[in-house]
Motif scaffolding. Structure first.
Motif, PDB file in Angstrom:
ATOM      1  N   GLN A   2      71.617  55.434  59.482  1.00 14.00           N
ATOM      2  CA  GLN A   2      70.257  55.257  59.943  1.00 14.00           C
ATOM      3  C   GLN A   2      69.773  53.835  59.646  1.00 14.00           C
ATOM      4  OE1 GLN A   2      67.547  57.960  58.141  1.00 14.00           O
ATOM      5  NE2 GLN A   2      65.942  57.602  59.649  1.00 14.00           N
ATOM      6  N   THR A   6      63.686  51.160  60.960  1.00 10.07           N
ATOM      7  CA  THR A   6      63.019  52.075  61.882  1.00 10.07           C
ATOM      8  C   THR A   6      62.805  53.462  61.265  1.00 10.07           C
ATOM      9  OG1 THR A   6      65.132  52.718  62.858  1.00 10.07           O
ATOM     10  CG2 THR A   6      63.924  50.894  63.908  1.00 10.07           C
ATOM     11  N   ALA A   7      63.246  53.673  60.034  1.00 19.29           N
ATOM     12  CA  ALA A   7      63.081  54.976  59.386  1.00 19.29           C
ATOM     13  C   ALA A   7      61.619  55.184  59.005  1.00 19.29           C
ATOM     14  CB  ALA A   7      63.964  55.050  58.141  1.00 19.29           C
ATOM     15  N   LYS A   8      61.185  56.446  58.992  1.00 14.27           N
ATOM     16  CA  LYS A   8      59.817  56.761  58.606  1.00 14.27           C
ATOM     17  C   LYS A   8      59.643  56.568  57.109  1.00 14.27           C
ATOM     18  CE  LYS A   8      58.093  59.838  62.096  1.00 14.27           C
ATOM     19  NZ  LYS A   8      57.352  61.045  62.326  1.00 14.27           N
ATOM     20  N   ASN A   9      58.528  55.987  56.741  1.00 11.27           N
ATOM     21  CA  ASN A   9      58.209  55.779  55.345  1.00 11.27           C
ATOM     22  C   ASN A   9      57.059  56.732  55.004  1.00 11.27           C
ATOM     23  OD1 ASN A   9      57.412  54.901  52.861  1.00 11.27           O
ATOM     24  ND2 ASN A   9      57.368  52.734  53.400  1.00 11.27           N
ATOM     25  N   PRO A  10      57.293  57.756  54.179  1.00 15.28           N
ATOM     26  CA  PRO A  10      56.224  58.731  53.902  1.00 15.28           C
ATOM     27  C   PRO A  10      55.053  58.116  53.143  1.00 15.28           C
ATOM     28  CG  PRO A  10      58.149  59.168  52.527  1.00 15.28           C
ATOM     29  CD  PRO A  10      58.538  58.088  53.492  1.00 15.28           C
ATOM     30  N   SER A  13      52.949  56.316  55.679  1.00 16.35           N
ATOM     31  CA  SER A  13      52.252  57.302  56.494  1.00 16.35           C
ATOM     32  C   SER A  13      51.044  57.873  55.742  1.00 16.35           C
ATOM     33  CB  SER A  13      53.220  58.432  56.864  1.00 16.35           C
ATOM     34  OG  SER A  13      52.555  59.396  57.632  1.00 16.35           O
ATOM     35  N   SER A  17      47.135  57.307  56.813  1.00 16.04           N
ATOM     36  CA  SER A  17      46.279  58.461  57.056  1.00 16.04           C
ATOM     37  C   SER A  17      44.998  58.373  56.227  1.00 16.04           C
ATOM     38  CB  SER A  17      47.016  59.752  56.710  1.00 16.04           C
ATOM     39  OG  SER A  17      48.097  59.962  57.578  1.00 16.04           O
TER      40      SER A  17
END
Length: 64
Positions: A2, A6-10, A13, A17
């Motif tokens: 991966q 481009t991986a999601k970073n919690p 996020s 939010s």
């Protein structure tokens, strides 16, 4: 494998939010204040125009 860029970073996020939520509250408070000031401006302009025009619209009193 991966791509890490481009991986999601919690954490990002969650941070975005929380920022969006606080920005929404500030935007709502700003909009409410703007609405309140617009109503006050309208009320004042109507009051000023009525005070200006109403004396001219009343008929003159009879002089005895």
């Amino acid at each position: 494998m991966q791509n890490l860029y481009t991986a999601k970073n919690p954490f990002m996020s969650m941070w975005l939010s929380a920022f969006n939520q606080s920005a929404g509250m500030m935007r709502g408070a700003w909009a409410a204040e703007m609405h309140k000031q617009q109503q006050e401006l309208t009320r004042n302009s109507i009051d000023m125009s009525m005070r200006f025009w109403m004396p001219m619209l009343t008929p003159p009193r009879d002089r005895k």
